[in-house]
Scaffold this active site. Structure first.
Site, PDB file in Angstrom:
ATOM      1  N   PHE A 113      49.465  28.737  38.987  1.00 40.34           N
ATOM      2  CA  PHE A 113      48.433  28.231  39.764  1.00 40.34           C
ATOM      3  C   PHE A 113      48.730  26.664  40.076  1.00 40.34           C
ATOM      4  O   PHE A 113      49.460  26.042  39.394  1.00 40.34           O
ATOM      5  CB  PHE A 113      47.094  28.089  38.893  1.00 40.34           C
ATOM      6  N   ASP A 184      49.521  28.808  30.166  1.00 42.77           N
ATOM      7  CA  ASP A 184      48.291  28.603  30.906  1.00 42.77           C
ATOM      8  C   ASP A 184      47.585  29.949  30.549  1.00 42.77           C
ATOM      9  O   ASP A 184      48.265  31.025  31.056  1.00 42.77           O
ATOM     10  CB  ASP A 184      48.465  28.157  32.169  1.00 42.77           C
ATOM     11  N   TYR A 209      35.444  28.878  32.152  1.00 44.40           N
ATOM     12  CA  TYR A 209      34.255  29.555  33.294  1.00 44.40           C
ATOM     13  C   TYR A 209      34.428  30.907  33.887  1.00 44.40           C
ATOM     14  O   TYR A 209      33.909  31.117  34.742  1.00 44.40           O
ATOM     15  CB  TYR A 209      33.894  28.396  34.281  1.00 44.40           C
ATOM     16  N   LYS A 210      35.835  31.288  33.594  1.00 44.59           N
ATOM     17  CA  LYS A 210      36.197  32.717  34.222  1.00 44.59           C
ATOM     18  C   LYS A 210      35.687  34.004  33.279  1.00 44.59           C
ATOM     19  O   LYS A 210      34.651  34.133  33.272  1.00 44.59           O
ATOM     20  CB  LYS A 210      37.918  32.550  34.600  1.00 44.59           C
ATOM     21  N   ARG A 356      41.189  39.983  46.040  1.00 42.40           N
ATOM     22  CA  ARG A 356      41.235  40.280  44.301  1.00 42.40           C
ATOM     23  C   ARG A 356      39.854  40.746  43.884  1.00 42.40           C
ATOM     24  O   ARG A 356      38.838  40.240  44.454  1.00 42.40           O
ATOM     25  CB  ARG A 356      41.229  38.717  43.818  1.00 42.40           C
TER      26      ARG A 356
END
Lengths: 397, 397
Positions: A113, A184, A209-210, A356
């Site tokens: 990321f 990560d 939060y995902k 996605r």
């Protein structure tokens, strides 16, 4: 075993929406608003400053950390919650570099990321004097682990394609070369079983939060292996990571183990929403989740792929090599995603051409997957994405 | 003009409590629970990922920053909200050091909040190579500003005594020596008028859970002078400080001005509670607040001091030299504060012997001050603090 019909019933999902974007922002646990309201009204409102003790606020980063730790295979007492993922990346990298003072290279890949790479480059720039961030293709990482490398920093699951690195193998290879492994878990925590202790990971961090459904801006977490927790030097040496924060000493002395990775005052309101989400996770068996995720993802691929020849699978076909998402490449992917969203199928788009779809068994079942696939097929067959209203770009996060 | 009876009515204050600890954690704005509930249910719940745009979440750090900016004399567009104060201290210091690459000293004082010193020492340790954190007595700062100093970092108002530094004079002195001035406004923002632009401050940061009443764990803010905003190099270079976060470039390019001081995903739930508090602040004139604060503080000192000879004033007697708190020294201060809390007067204690009382005109009036003073006099006269239950220590934050 996990009752996924029960977990599904614990989330609020808007009428007419099939939500395939839990890899970006998980949905609202139905219990969260009341939990947060109680915290605001009965704790902040009535306890005021004494809430730090009486409300248990000060202990939340460690308590929540352990609940997340179970999902990622961390040893108890070695995960703490706070800050944002970017900050936790910086903490882990700085600590790793200080544990390997004779080495100057951070190795990463271009599937990472971007913020992880940005944080590493900021650190390297600050350190100057020969420090280097070396970025290679994901497939080239194993071959690039040399004895120059202080820290190998990788995101386990690629945010665009869902391609999964082999954490155990790459960590072993890093260790063989004397390097440390920093992982990560943004697209791993709550997405698939992670075994940090088993893999021998040195540092790890992720967001909540995902897949964990902690809400917009929910805090991050960080893991430090018990091998390093007592000697990692915190670059971001804030007062709540001090051995005795309320002594107000002028000199910093790191707290015990992972506690030293705490920095400033923790976000109690956000942590309360996260706690409501973890109440659901406490009931989930990660192996069961994984099996169901692969089954749903395989179903989704099968339903979409045969009927939509323009969509090229960007994710690994083998479920074992994939995270908890399915991505397709399509030149008009941005517009196609807008068309889908207008029909209630919410996924997202990542430049230049990736559509996605998060596959999250906690609140998606076979019927949802089939219904979503049907709408995708309709949009693609009718070329609905060619309509001008779907061409206008706006930022999707 | 400001209607302080109106502002008082906008806070929830528990029955039977006089709250003199707003310098540590401000009370609950009555509007906050409904605002947060609406954000959770109607925004997170219904908008899901689209809340980042449709809910305005992504713009909140700058919008809230400007509302705080008015209170601290910042130029519009030069304050942003996020992270914790310790992180913002680190960002400011790292950027200041990079603007003065030929200098290696951070100058501070031993009246600074310890976390600021800890963050500076963590940065200095990471940089190595001659970098130094030099800590002097508060009165010795002016004399210690030499041409070795890259950054003078001070907290304007001492967290223990309320002693106020002369921001304009010290900033001018720093500039005359070629150094930059970094100001921590933890006990200034919402406490007294601050004129960052007028004083020529280079960097400033503060928290929002004290006088600003943003709630436990509310985010911090940072200011960068327009002179530096476009050339400050962000050490914590996270994706939301990137010129184009959603391009997902592999290389970091700093965003415009203060935007580059954003790091990771902002805490939307905390920011929503903060927004409710700022709705009150939008109605407040800082000069009126200051006048009333000094009047209330002088009243408090007069009522307490004459009747309690054991309490020695630790704050400056001259209101102009004092922040928005009054502190007394007392050997048995810890137990005395416990005795006060048991009687509904909530202040706090700071080792070794300081009893702190926040004087916050937004929700305290003359009657509150007189009633609190009366209870303090009772506790001191009856030596209530000698009772064994008040001797047991627990952490007060």
């Amino acid at each position: 075993m996990t009752d996924f019909a029960a977990t599904k019933s614990m989330f609020h999902l808007p009428e007419g929406v099939i939500y395939l974007d839990g890899n970006s922002l998980g949905p609202l646990p139905k219990a969260a608003p009341a939990r947060v309201a109680e915290m605001l009204t009965d704790q902040w409102g009535e306890m005021l400053i004494t809430g730090w003790n009486r409300g248990g606020w000060m202990q939340m980063p460690m308590a929540l950390g352990d609940r997340i730790g179970r999902l990622i295979g961390a040893e108890p007492g070695h995960v703490t919650v706070g800050d944002t993922l970017s900050i936790k990346v910086y903490q882990a990298l700085a600590a790793a570099l200080m544990l390997r003072p004779e080495r100057k290279v951070i190795l990463s890949d271009n599937g990472n990321f971007p913020s992880d790479l940005y944080m590493a480059s900021g650190l390297v720039k600050l350190l100057g004097a020969g420090y280097e961030l070396r970025v290679v293709d994901p497939e080239a990482v194993a071959g690039a682990i040399t004895e120059e490398v202080a820290a190998m920093m990788l995101t386990e699951v690629d945010y665009r394609t869902g391609r999964k690195h082999d954490m155990a193998a790459l960590t072993a290879k890093a260790h063989a070369a004397g390097a440390l492994a920093v992982w990560d878990l943004a697209h791993s925590a709550g997405a698939l079983p992670v075994d940090l202790a088993g893999a021998g990971a040195d540092f790890a961090m992720g967001c909540t939060y995902k897949f964990l459904n902690g809400g917009p801006g929910a805090p991050a977490f960080i893991y430090v292996s018990p091998r390093h927790a007592g000697k990692a030097v915190p670059a971001l040496s804030g007062w709540l990571g001090h051995e005795s924060p309320f002594a107000f000493d002028l000199d910093y002395r790191p707290g015990a183990g992972i506690e030293r990775m705490r920095v400033g005052t923790p976000p109690v309101v956000q942590m309360t929403a996260l706690a409501a989400a973890l109440d659901i996770w406490d009931q989930v068996d990660m192996q069961a989740l994984r099996a169901r995720c692969i089954a749903l993802s395989d179903l989704f691929i099968a339903e979409v792929e045969t009927a939509c020849p323009d969509l090229r699978l960007a994710s690994p076909r083998d479920g074992a090599l994939r995270g908890s998402q399915v991505s397709f490449r399509f030149d008009q992917g941005y517009a196609a995603m807008q068309a889908l969203i207008s029909r209630g199928v919410i996924g997202d788009f990542r430049a230049p051409d990736i559509m996605r779809f998060g596959i999250t068994p906690l609140y998606l079942d076979d019927d949802d997957i089939r219904a979503a696939a049907r709408i995708i097929v309709e949009v693609m067959t009718a070329r609905a994405y060619e309509r001008p209203e779907f061409q206008v770009r706006w930022a999707v996060t």
